[in-house]
Design an enzyme around this catalytic site. Structure first.
Site, mmCIF file in Angstrom:
data_model
loop_
_atom_site.group_PDB
_atom_site.id
_atom_site.type_symbol
_atom_site.label_atom_id
_atom_site.label_comp_id
_atom_site.label_asym_id
_atom_site.label_seq_id
_atom_site.Cartn_x
_atom_site.Cartn_y
_atom_site.Cartn_z
ATOM 1 N N CYS A 107 40.869 50.226 45.049
ATOM 2 C CA CYS A 107 39.775 50.906 45.936
ATOM 3 C C CYS A 107 39.276 50.083 46.694
ATOM 4 O O CYS A 107 38.523 50.579 47.778
ATOM 5 C CB CYS A 107 38.978 51.669 44.896
ATOM 6 S SG CYS A 107 38.020 50.667 43.908
ATOM 7 N N SER B 120 40.687 59.827 42.541
ATOM 8 C CA SER B 120 40.951 60.233 44.041
ATOM 9 C C SER B 120 39.949 60.929 44.595
ATOM 10 O O SER B 120 39.276 61.931 43.783
ATOM 11 C CB SER B 120 42.420 60.805 44.235
ATOM 12 O OG SER B 120 42.572 61.671 43.465
ATOM 13 N N GLU C 172 46.271 58.602 32.047
ATOM 14 C CA GLU C 172 47.483 58.916 31.272
ATOM 15 C C GLU C 172 48.748 57.805 31.742
ATOM 16 O O GLU C 172 49.540 57.749 30.817
ATOM 17 C CB GLU C 172 48.027 60.136 31.194
ATOM 18 C CG GLU C 172 48.295 60.799 32.833
ATOM 19 C CD GLU C 172 47.168 61.349 33.425
ATOM 20 O OE1 GLU C 172 46.161 60.766 33.608
ATOM 21 O OE2 GLU C 172 47.263 62.275 33.935
HETATM 22 P P1 NAD Z 1 43.429 60.524 39.965
HETATM 23 O O1 NAD Z 1 42.492 61.120 40.753
HETATM 24 O O2 NAD Z 1 44.884 60.998 40.071
HETATM 25 O O3 NAD Z 1 43.177 60.330 38.340
HETATM 26 C C1 NAD Z 1 41.923 59.986 37.899
HETATM 27 C C2 NAD Z 1 41.566 60.617 36.740
HETATM 28 O O4 NAD Z 1 41.461 61.977 36.902
HETATM 29 C C3 NAD Z 1 42.645 60.161 35.459
HETATM 30 O O5 NAD Z 1 41.898 60.286 34.537
HETATM 31 C C4 NAD Z 1 43.373 61.761 35.653
HETATM 32 O O6 NAD Z 1 43.852 61.880 34.216
HETATM 33 C C5 NAD Z 1 42.440 62.547 36.138
HETATM 34 N N1 NAD Z 1 43.026 63.778 36.722
HETATM 35 C C6 NAD Z 1 44.110 63.808 37.667
HETATM 36 N N2 NAD Z 1 44.429 64.991 37.938
HETATM 37 C C7 NAD Z 1 43.280 65.797 37.812
HETATM 38 C C8 NAD Z 1 42.856 67.307 37.815
HETATM 39 N N3 NAD Z 1 43.948 67.946 38.661
HETATM 40 N N4 NAD Z 1 41.874 67.613 37.461
HETATM 41 C C9 NAD Z 1 41.018 66.998 36.392
HETATM 42 N N5 NAD Z 1 41.365 65.730 36.303
HETATM 43 C C10 NAD Z 1 42.456 65.086 36.797
HETATM 44 O O7 NAD Z 1 43.435 58.811 40.575
HETATM 45 P P2 NAD Z 1 44.385 57.566 40.230
HETATM 46 O O8 NAD Z 1 45.732 57.897 40.869
HETATM 47 O O9 NAD Z 1 44.407 57.205 38.761
HETATM 48 O O10 NAD Z 1 43.505 56.440 40.690
HETATM 49 C C11 NAD Z 1 43.595 56.114 42.044
HETATM 50 C C12 NAD Z 1 42.436 56.609 42.660
HETATM 51 O O11 NAD Z 1 41.306 56.249 42.481
HETATM 52 C C13 NAD Z 1 42.606 56.051 44.444
HETATM 53 O O12 NAD Z 1 42.296 57.258 45.066
HETATM 54 C C14 NAD Z 1 41.469 54.963 44.281
HETATM 55 O O13 NAD Z 1 40.874 54.741 45.463
HETATM 56 C C15 NAD Z 1 40.386 55.692 43.270
HETATM 57 N N6 NAD Z 1 39.573 54.850 42.778
HETATM 58 C C16 NAD Z 1 38.283 54.549 43.414
HETATM 59 C C17 NAD Z 1 37.424 53.771 42.685
HETATM 60 C C18 NAD Z 1 35.637 53.776 43.480
HETATM 61 O O14 NAD Z 1 35.280 52.966 43.049
HETATM 62 N N7 NAD Z 1 35.556 54.315 44.393
HETATM 63 C C19 NAD Z 1 37.647 52.689 41.787
HETATM 64 C C20 NAD Z 1 39.034 52.858 41.588
HETATM 65 C C21 NAD Z 1 40.033 53.854 41.982
#
Ligand code: NAD
Length: 498
Positions: free
Chosen positions: A283, A228, A178
């Site tokens: 990441c 995350s 979002e």
């Molecule tokens: P995030 O976990 O906050 O959000 C990821 C997705 O989950 C978003 O679409 C969000 O809307 C949704 N989301 C958020 N809170 C939620 C909840 N309580 N319940 C269900 N869905 C929910 O992550 P972010 O801040 O957008 O991205 C950064 C994170 O992603 C970092 O931890 C990074 O390491 C990780 N990441 C990992 C990789 C990988 O390949 N391992 C790649 C890119 C990013």
């Protein structure tokens, strides 16, 4: 005046009125530029039903020729419009334009990989497994699959999955972050232009409510999640408890081990590039540099020299590093600077000081360097996800390797050395899914698969490459007998090959 950003269902913008919206910002100026419609469970239900109808009525039975034609057209359109998409990424994520273009290009490579779907989906055939009996294997699509993506790669991460899911004959519902939703809307419009039938790809925007509706919906058969670690674990556990196939890629804390025989200029360049590129919001960013003594003093000096030259500012200008994604995230990352000092680490370069090349009130924190960081300090154990690089000094290769293997995360790592034997031992013994040898961000090419170990991935299958093809398909084996049935009469014994 913020613009409205809404869902794309069957290729068309949603016409309803959202009960809840979420603000979208330009992180370089702090300006509130958009209001994003957030879906409720009823809307998710409607979108999944649309996708299922499109899958059932056409896409699951589409020919390989038709699918590859759509993919080739999509690839061409994405290549033509990549500058426009990069501009959208910079405007909502903040990363500098060249970096935004780089992520679109890496996503484009997955579309190119998926263009080869007729070859990738070839099954096996064995003639005469028994008398006049043949056996063959095929792989079929799952049905409706959901893709839930993070903010840090608003184009590349969706493109890790969407081309492969579509090429293998699935219908897709994607829920982007979002925080920076517009790149996915622009990419979805290209799929429609490429001739993908209506309803095969739908974009639904939202937060936890939309994600929960996807995780529990009976018609959603597969979930690809990136985000995350705590949310990845939740998504994996909830999705699998509801009978779905789930791959949930989580967070990271990536270490770079520098041995005394390494080329220290190469290592310093790599540490700066991988530590501060995209403001550390990758990441695969390097956030901990493990220096095997006696090189730490020299290495730190070389890194500081390079950091002095970095320009932080608005990503549309000639800068090296942009802002963080939101004010809240910027403040959280900045709080680690106090935490590190309180824990006893040496703050060598303080990113709160110095100027930035930007107008307005953006979410900036300049590159920061800590030295004498010890395991157990929060700046070492937590995924900070910002431009904060920590130097940990160790006495030997083994101490460094043990420190890396003690991390709960296992996404990426790198070793810098000129000793082939040490590099080979590192690649063999390190408990991390993606390893670089004199390469700082070892992101695999599209025809290999991307994924970490331990708390960096929940599920068995990595993204794209053959693992992606397998994730989005189910195997079936057919055993057939034709023409001469040579009926042998009743025999209740287990069939044997004769
Ligand atoms: P995030 O976990 O906050 O959000 C990821 C997705 O989950 C978003 O679409 C969000 O809307 C949704 N989301 C958020 N809170 C939620 C909840 N309580 N319940 C269900 N869905 C929910 O992550 P972010 O801040 O957008 O991205 C950064 C994170 O992603 C970092 O931890 C990074 O390491 C990780 N990441 C990992 C990789 C990988 O390949 N391992 C790649 C890119 C990013």
């Amino acid at each position: 005046m913020p613009t409205r950003i809404t869902h794309l269902i069957s290729g068309a913008p949603w016409q309803g009125t959202a009960q809840r919206t979420s603000p979208v910002y330009n992180p370089a100026t702090g300006e509130h530029t958009g209001d994003l419609d957030l879906a409720d469970a009823a809307l998710v239900d409607e979108v999944v039903a649309t996708a299922h109808q499109a899958w059932q009525s056409s896409w699951r039975s589409s020919t390989l020729a038709k699918r590859s034609q759509v993919l080739f057209r999509f690839r061409e359109l994405l290549n033509e419009r990549k500058d426009d998409i990069a501009a959208l990424i910079t405007a909502e994520h903040g990363k500098v334009l060249s970096d935004a273009l780089g992520e679109v290009t890496r996503g484009l490579e997955v579309a190119e990989f998926a263009c080869g779907i007729p070859h990738l989906l070839k099954g096996g055939f064995s003639e005469n497994v028994s008398t006049r009996v043949d056996s063959y294997s095929i792989r079929q699509p799952l049905g409706v699959v959901a893709i839930i993506s993070p903010f840090n790669f608003p184009a590349m991460v969706p493109l890790w999955f969407v081309p492969v899911a579509i090429a293998t004959g699935n219908a897709v519902v994607i829920k982007p972050s979002e925080k920076d939703p517009s790149a996915v809307n622009a990419i979805a419009a290209l799929w429609a232009e490429a001739g993908l039938p209506e309803g095969v790809l739908n974009v639904v925007h939202g937060d936890k409510e939309a994600v929960d509706a996807l995780l529990t919906h009976p018609l959603v058969k597969g979930i690809s999640f990136v985000g995350s670690t705590p949310i990845a674990q939740y998504v994996y556990e909830t999705g699998t408890a509801h009978g779905k196939r789930v791959q949930a890629l989580g967070g990271a804390k990536n270490h770079m081990l520098v041995l005394p025989d390494a080329d220290l200029d190469l290592a310093a360049d790599a540490a700066v590039n991988a530590g501060f590129g995209s403001a550390g919001e990758r990441c695969m960013a390097i956030s901990a540099l493990v220096a095997v003594e006696p090189v730490a003093d020299e290495l730190v000096a070389k890194i500081v020299e390079r950091m002095d030259k970095l320009v932080t500012g608005d990503g549309t200008r000639a800068c090296d590093m942009g802002p963080l994604v939101t004010r809240q995230h910027r403040d959280k990352v900045a709080s680690y600077l106090d935490a590190g000092v309180e824990a006893g680490a040496t703050l060598v370069v303080d990113g709160r000081e110095g100027s930035v090349d930007a107008d307005g009130d953006g979410f900036f924190l300049r590159p920061t360097l800590f030295d004498h960081v010890k395991p157990g300090m929060s700046i070492h154990s937590d995924e900070i996800f910002g431009p904060v690089l920590s130097v940990v000094r160790v006495g030997s290769f083994d101490e460094g390797l043990d420190l890396i293997n003690a991390s709960p995360y296992g996404n990426g790592t790198a070793i810098f050395t000129n000793d082939g034997g040490a590099a080979r031992r590192f690649q063999h013994e390190v408990e991390v899914g993606m390893v670089g040898i004199n390469v700082p961000i070892p992101v695999p090419m599209a025809y290999y698969s991307f994924g970490g170990w331990k708390a960096s991935l929940f599920g068995d299958t990595h993204a794209h490459g053959m693992e992606g093809v397998h994730f989005f398909t189910r195997g079936k084996v057919v055993t057939s007998r034709w023409l001469d049935p040579s009926h042998g009469g009743i025999n209740l014994g287990f069939p044997q090959n004769t």
